[in-house]
Design a protein around this motif. Sequence first.
Motif, PDB file in Angstrom:
ATOM      1  N   SER A 750       0.853  -1.199   0.000  1.00 24.21           N
ATOM      2  CA  SER A 750       0.000   0.000   0.000  1.00 24.21           C
ATOM      3  C   SER A 750       0.884   1.242   0.000  1.00 24.21           C
ATOM      4  O   SER A 750       0.596   2.229   0.654  1.00 24.21           O
ATOM      5  CB  SER A 750      -0.921   0.014   1.224  1.00 24.21           C
ATOM      6  OG  SER A 750      -0.159  -0.035   2.424  1.00 24.21           O
ATOM      7  N   GLN A 753       0.657   5.931  -4.139  1.00 26.62           N
ATOM      8  CA  GLN A 753      -0.586   6.690  -4.286  1.00 26.62           C
ATOM      9  C   GLN A 753      -0.503   7.548  -5.530  1.00 26.62           C
ATOM     10  O   GLN A 753       0.419   8.361  -5.683  1.00 26.62           O
ATOM     11  CB  GLN A 753      -0.852   7.564  -3.068  1.00 26.62           C
ATOM     12  CG  GLN A 753      -2.138   8.388  -3.209  1.00 26.62           C
ATOM     13  CD  GLN A 753      -2.563   9.034  -1.910  1.00 26.62           C
ATOM     14  OE1 GLN A 753      -2.019   8.715  -0.856  1.00 26.62           O
ATOM     15  NE2 GLN A 753      -3.543   9.926  -1.978  1.00 26.62           N
ATOM     16  N   ARG A 782      -3.312   3.211  -4.302  1.00 21.59           N
ATOM     17  CA  ARG A 782      -4.394   4.125  -3.931  1.00 21.59           C
ATOM     18  C   ARG A 782      -4.638   5.066  -5.109  1.00 21.59           C
ATOM     19  O   ARG A 782      -3.816   5.950  -5.387  1.00 21.59           O
ATOM     20  CB  ARG A 782      -4.016   4.901  -2.668  1.00 21.59           C
ATOM     21  CG  ARG A 782      -3.759   3.990  -1.470  1.00 21.59           C
ATOM     22  CD  ARG A 782      -3.590   4.787  -0.174  1.00 21.59           C
ATOM     23  NE  ARG A 782      -2.435   5.667  -0.174  1.00 21.59           N
ATOM     24  CZ  ARG A 782      -1.214   5.281   0.164  1.00 21.59           C
ATOM     25  NH1 ARG A 782      -0.989   4.023   0.536  1.00 21.59           N
ATOM     26  NH2 ARG A 782      -0.208   6.143   0.142  1.00 21.59           N
ATOM     27  N   LYS A 784      -8.090   6.600  -6.217  1.00 22.86           N
ATOM     28  CA  LYS A 784      -9.523   6.904  -6.253  1.00 22.86           C
ATOM     29  C   LYS A 784      -9.856   7.757  -7.472  1.00 22.86           C
ATOM     30  O   LYS A 784      -9.047   8.558  -7.928  1.00 22.86           O
ATOM     31  CB  LYS A 784      -9.939   7.641  -4.976  1.00 22.86           C
ATOM     32  CG  LYS A 784      -9.825   6.811  -3.704  1.00 22.86           C
ATOM     33  CD  LYS A 784     -10.298   7.609  -2.501  1.00 22.86           C
ATOM     34  CE  LYS A 784     -10.209   6.772  -1.229  1.00 22.86           C
ATOM     35  NZ  LYS A 784     -10.683   7.513  -0.030  1.00 22.86           N
ATOM     36  N   ASP A 802      -7.229   0.596  -3.940  1.00 20.01           N
ATOM     37  CA  ASP A 802      -8.391   1.463  -3.681  1.00 20.01           C
ATOM     38  C   ASP A 802      -8.728   2.214  -4.957  1.00 20.01           C
ATOM     39  O   ASP A 802      -8.041   3.173  -5.321  1.00 20.01           O
ATOM     40  CB  ASP A 802      -8.076   2.426  -2.543  1.00 20.01           C
ATOM     41  CG  ASP A 802      -9.305   3.257  -2.143  1.00 20.01           C
ATOM     42  OD1 ASP A 802     -10.339   3.152  -2.825  1.00 20.01           O
ATOM     43  OD2 ASP A 802      -9.201   3.993  -1.138  1.00 20.01           O
TER      44      ASP A 802
END
Length: 953
Positions: A750, A753, A782, A784, A802
Amino acid sequence: MVDSKNDVSPVSAVLDTAPAKLASALFGDVVSLVGALKEGYSAVRGWMSERRNLRASSGDADATVGLLLATEQTTQTDDVPLAARRQVLLIVGAFAEAWGRCRAYGFSDPDIELSAIQNEFAARMQEHWTAAIAADHPNVTKQERYLRRLVGEPRRTPWYEALWRTLTDAAWDPPLLMPNRRRNFEQFFRLAYCTALASHDGEEVRRYLDGLQVQRADAIRQLLVQDIAGWGARHVFGNVSHHEQLPDMPLAEMYVEPSAIRTNVTRDKRTARPVLGLLRELLRQHPVVVIQADMGLGKSLTARHLALDLAQEYLDSAAPGPTCFFPVFIRCSDDLDAATVENFDLVARRALHRQARQNLALDLAAQDPAFSLPTDQRVLFIVDGFDEVVLGASVQERMFEHLARMTSGDWRCVVLSRPLVLPRSKIAKLDIPVIELQPLSTDGVASQANEWLARWNSLVRVPQQKASLSLEEIAARSLIDLAQTPILLFMIAFTWDDLAGGGVPRVALYETFFRQIARGKHELDVRAEHGRVLEASKRLIEALLEQGIIDSQSEPRDAMLWLMSRAAWKAHCLSREEPLYKHHIEMLVRDELGLRVERDAVQMICGGLLLALQSDPEGEDHALLFGHKSFREYLVGRFWATQLRRILSAKSREKRAKWTHVLLEGELLQDQEERAIDFLIEIIKYPNDAPGVLAGYDEREREKLIEWANEEFNDESQAFRDGESPSIENDFRAPLREAALAIGSLIAGSGIQAEHPRTLRSLIAWCWLREVVVIVHGRGLRHKEAQLSNVDLSNADLSGADFSSADFSDADLSGADLSRAALSGASFYRAILSRTNLFRANLSSADLSGAILSGAILSGAILSGADLSDSDLSDADLSGADLSRTNLSGAALSRANLSGARFYRTDLSEVVVASPNAELRAFYSPNTRWPEGFDPEAAGALLIKGGGIVRVD
């Protein structure tokens, strides 16, 4: 005790008697000689004639010799020929004469009364005699002991040694012989001995000694063959009787015969056969045969086993001795050099002398006649490690020309080498067959690897009360590819307990293996490093130190490891266009290391690399193959790991750019089967407390690496090579962004991003324009609201990512891993999700209308409020999925697994099933609407009623 039938006293009695008799004879000779010398020349002549007659007929003297020989307890007295006894008498008589002359010339104190010290002399001689007898090496046979005693320099015999030590004993006060006159004594002794030997009475002894030289040579050859016949009990590493670091691994019990093919024949004749049988067949037809193989495939073990077989045949065969092959095992690193390639008589003499000295402790000179080759005996020269000696191309050719001239029907030769150094054109011209060892087979119980494991289990694991190791277990740890190489199979087996417990990761095995290759030999082989590889490494290390690529603490092998890794990355970058050839390495060494004018250094370094790695020897410019594909993949991963560390530790932007630039040469992620990235991540995650064969990253370095990966992935700037137009498809930074995403994601899960909705899309666009498959390792990414409509993300790894509210409409996600991904509110309108892993993914309120989900894994997924209208869910696994308030109108559910799925307030009236009453194991509530004609009770559905679950019977 001496054999009783000869009526000889026990040893203690012999020692009491023999020195006394000998002392009496010596003292008598000395006294009478001194008197004769004082009386003049005629008296001396008379004395010498008298002593000769006495030595020829004296029963007392003959008995004394017999007693002396009997004290050795090695044979019967009668076994000693009369001429041999007279040789001893010559030595004893010459000793007495030399001492008499020294006394006559005043080299001894004249006041010493010989009669007064006779008994003491005998006592001390007994002590020194015992020490002289005990000095023999315990491995010397009875026959060899006698040959030592009776042949050669008389002053090296034990009887002379005992007499000399007694005469010069420091306890005598005054000394019997003045210390500064000892060389005079030896001159008198040689004169007396040679005079006696040259006389008529010494003729029999002379003939006997001449004959013994032939017998002695035969006896020593017999000892050498007996030694080789015992190699089966020697350790596979180093041919030693005992290995301090390893369990017992005798050659005869551990050797699994590899298969081999003949290379210089048409392809239809290249049938793999057991190497020893194929070799014997070729030797019947050809005087010289070559065996080639890369490191670790069993060349030297095969050479030693061949020598062992021939030695046993030589000793045990019912055929006449001269018709059997006498094996001469030549170790090129010790026995061969450029000056001797055309003198195999000398090479063989060196080899036999080395074997006699190292294995039998025979302290003989290399010039000893025993090491000359027999002219009436079949001989097989086994030339092992031809690649280990530094020879020029012309010298190599001359050696094979010499072998072709030297060999015959009785003299044959086998040369074992790595392929690179063999002069192939000369070998072909001379019609010398070449056979190549093959990797071990690993398929099934009858495979060679399985046979090796059975031997290992029997010799090592069972005695240690450990469970046997199987190929299945090795395959389960993704190591079956390594098991094809014997040395790697050994390394797996030797470290298995630590490996199985996680103490030795897979990369540690690869690193250990390549450190051995960089050294040229396995360290456990207890032999010196490969000379050619070592010399090249020493030339290379200077250049690498100057460039700051390695530090001052590095060893030569570290330099060669760097070059091997760098070459692997170069080969990886070229793989879509052409193989990696020698000229690529030469350019790399010259340009990257600044060795532009040092042609000799470049050639030496490249030659060392080619020897360290497997290469295709056809043609003049060798293509590097790196052995098994995983070998190159590991080296690529290793190169990236070391280069990334340099980037992270760079003190300036220029240095960082320099180290980064090399990584821009190609694509780390070329295809789905490429495992270089797996090796890279394993190296980075290598535990700090694991064995120190590999430099892994610590936690701080990993954190810095994730920061670097995040920056590189989000940096959408482009870079172009000189002469190329600045367009997206010519951007050579995109593969680095792809690699950075993978590195950061696989380390942390994770850690990456995306900073812009189109960050990932810009990377995919480059792949689409270049018509290459995008490989996305975006675990935990990540991102979105990502804009990813119409993109190809098939087989991407996006597990745990995500992508909330992302747009995947019309995208291809077939075969992708989106397990446990956050996908709530995302649009998958008409997206292809066949065989996609959506296990426990959160798809609440997602738009999946018209999506193809055939064969998808949706078990445990949250689909509450999702739109699955007109979607294809045939063969999908929806077990345990939450389908509450889900729109399934027009959805195809034929053969879907809905066991344990929840349909609370879900309208199933328009679900398309294969046929009425199709199996539907599901939870449902009383207000669930079913398709017309569908009987949920017959389908075994479960009714949610009153807060409990009951089966409808």
